[in-house]
Design a protein around this motif. Structure first.
Motif, PDB file in Angstrom:
ATOM      1  N   LYS A  15     -67.601 -29.764 -36.648  1.00  0.00           N
ATOM      2  CA  LYS A  15     -68.727 -28.885 -36.352  1.00  0.00           C
ATOM      3  C   LYS A  15     -68.920 -27.867 -37.490  1.00  0.00           C
ATOM      4  O   LYS A  15     -67.975 -27.245 -37.953  1.00  0.00           O
ATOM      5  CB  LYS A  15     -68.464 -28.145 -35.043  1.00  0.00           C
TER       6      LYS A  15
ATOM      7  N   LYS B 182     -60.507 -19.297 -47.858  1.00  0.00           N
ATOM      8  CA  LYS B 182     -60.449 -19.789 -46.487  1.00  0.00           C
ATOM      9  C   LYS B 182     -59.063 -20.316 -46.175  1.00  0.00           C
ATOM     10  O   LYS B 182     -58.304 -20.696 -47.067  1.00  0.00           O
ATOM     11  CB  LYS B 182     -61.494 -20.871 -46.237  1.00  0.00           C
TER      12      LYS B 182
ATOM     13  N   ASP C 244     -66.818 -24.373 -41.457  1.00  0.00           N
ATOM     14  CA  ASP C 244     -66.376 -25.183 -40.323  1.00  0.00           C
ATOM     15  C   ASP C 244     -66.085 -24.244 -39.159  1.00  0.00           C
ATOM     16  O   ASP C 244     -66.178 -23.025 -39.278  1.00  0.00           O
ATOM     17  CB  ASP C 244     -65.162 -26.043 -40.688  1.00  0.00           C
ATOM     18  N   SER C 245     -65.702 -24.796 -38.027  1.00  0.00           N
ATOM     19  CA  SER C 245     -65.571 -23.982 -36.821  1.00  0.00           C
ATOM     20  C   SER C 245     -64.194 -23.383 -36.605  1.00  0.00           C
ATOM     21  O   SER C 245     -64.028 -22.524 -35.761  1.00  0.00           O
ATOM     22  CB  SER C 245     -65.953 -24.823 -35.600  1.00  0.00           C
ATOM     23  N   CYS C 246     -63.174 -23.806 -37.364  1.00  0.00           N
ATOM     24  CA  CYS C 246     -61.826 -23.341 -37.026  1.00  0.00           C
ATOM     25  C   CYS C 246     -61.127 -22.522 -38.107  1.00  0.00           C
ATOM     26  O   CYS C 246     -60.160 -21.834 -37.800  1.00  0.00           O
ATOM     27  CB  CYS C 246     -60.954 -24.535 -36.642  1.00  0.00           C
ATOM     28  N   ASN C 247     -61.577 -22.540 -39.324  1.00  0.00           N
ATOM     29  CA  ASN C 247     -60.919 -21.784 -40.382  1.00  0.00           C
ATOM     30  C   ASN C 247     -61.462 -20.357 -40.470  1.00  0.00           C
ATOM     31  O   ASN C 247     -62.573 -20.076 -40.029  1.00  0.00           O
ATOM     32  CB  ASN C 247     -61.072 -22.485 -41.733  1.00  0.00           C
ATOM     33  N   THR C 248     -60.660 -19.484 -41.055  1.00  0.00           N
ATOM     34  CA  THR C 248     -61.053 -18.105 -41.294  1.00  0.00           C
ATOM     35  C   THR C 248     -61.510 -17.982 -42.742  1.00  0.00           C
ATOM     36  O   THR C 248     -60.849 -18.495 -43.641  1.00  0.00           O
ATOM     37  CB  THR C 248     -59.860 -17.162 -41.045  1.00  0.00           C
TER      38      THR C 248
ATOM     39  N   CYS D 192     -59.462 -29.070 -38.713  1.00  0.00           N
ATOM     40  CA  CYS D 192     -60.310 -28.817 -37.551  1.00  0.00           C
ATOM     41  C   CYS D 192     -60.377 -30.061 -36.669  1.00  0.00           C
ATOM     42  O   CYS D 192     -60.549 -31.169 -37.175  1.00  0.00           O
ATOM     43  CB  CYS D 192     -61.708 -28.429 -37.999  1.00  0.00           C
ATOM     44  N   PRO D 193     -60.263 -29.892 -35.353  1.00  0.00           N
ATOM     45  CA  PRO D 193     -60.336 -31.047 -34.453  1.00  0.00           C
ATOM     46  C   PRO D 193     -61.732 -31.667 -34.398  1.00  0.00           C
ATOM     47  O   PRO D 193     -61.880 -32.829 -34.063  1.00  0.00           O
ATOM     48  CB  PRO D 193     -59.936 -30.481 -33.093  1.00  0.00           C
ATOM     49  N   ASP D 194     -62.733 -30.877 -34.748  1.00  0.00           N
ATOM     50  CA  ASP D 194     -64.103 -31.417 -34.774  1.00  0.00           C
ATOM     51  C   ASP D 194     -64.687 -31.191 -36.169  1.00  0.00           C
ATOM     52  O   ASP D 194     -64.117 -30.515 -36.998  1.00  0.00           O
ATOM     53  CB  ASP D 194     -64.976 -30.746 -33.705  1.00  0.00           C
TER      54      ASP D 194
ATOM     55  N   MET E  19     -56.696 -24.970 -42.230  1.00  0.00           N
ATOM     56  CA  MET E  19     -56.341 -25.651 -40.985  1.00  0.00           C
ATOM     57  C   MET E  19     -57.198 -26.903 -40.843  1.00  0.00           C
ATOM     58  O   MET E  19     -58.350 -26.931 -41.276  1.00  0.00           O
ATOM     59  CB  MET E  19     -56.567 -24.717 -39.791  1.00  0.00           C
TER      60      MET E  19
END
Length: 162
Positions: free
Chosen positions: A111, A102, A68-72, A107-109, A105
């Motif tokens: 993506k 990971k 996803d676009s927001c997690n590490t 993610c707001p999207d 969090m």
């Protein structure tokens, strides 16, 4: 006469090229074979002036995966150094079950991205005289960065408070 000299030159070229490939092969012959499910990755570094003093190599072991676009993300595993018996040359094993850690969090999207998820990197000594040899699982790859310093130390005076 011209044809004989062309054949002689061609024979010399073939002999030299086979000698060069034999020399390159000999550089890694002393290292163990990769065990089942693993592959041997060899990095040969170019010779550079003052390489021991001014250069380091940072090695990343990982794989490209969808995230996803927001997690590490991080690949779980351990890089261990070993010696070739009788030679004293180092090689590295990366033990991993290819599991990915990971953060959790929200993610707001929704993506999705293709990313190289790796172990966080390991800094090694730069040495062009010996190849860097890694044994990693078949589904992993080895990437690296070469770091250069200017060769100068920061000489700041440390002052003590009394």
């Amino acid at each position: 006469m011209k044809k004989k000299s062309q054949i002689l030159v061609l024979t010399l070229i073939l002999a030299l090229s086979s000698s060069i490939s034999a020399q390159n092969k000999d550089k890694t012959d002393m290292f163990p074979k990769a065990k089942e499910g693993y592959k041997k990755v060899v990095i040969s570094l170019p010779e550079i002036k003052k390489e021991q003093e001014n250069y380091k190599i940072e090695v990343f072991i990982g794989k490209v995966t969808t995230t996803d676009s927001c997690n590490t993300y991080s690949l779980i595993g351990e890089l261990s150094e070993h010696q070739v018996e009788g030679w004293g040359y180092s090689y590295y094993n990366f033990d991993s079950e290819s599991r990915i850690l990971k953060t959790l969090m929200m993610c707001p999207d929704d993506k999705k991205l293709e990313r190289f998820v790796h172990n966080g990197g390991s800094l090694l000594q730069y040495n062009s005289k010996l190849p860097l040899v890694f044994y990693v699982a078949d589904d992993l790859e080895v990437r690296y960065k070469i770091w250069k310093t200017d060769g100068k130390w920061l000489n700041k005076e440390i002052k003590r408070k009394k």
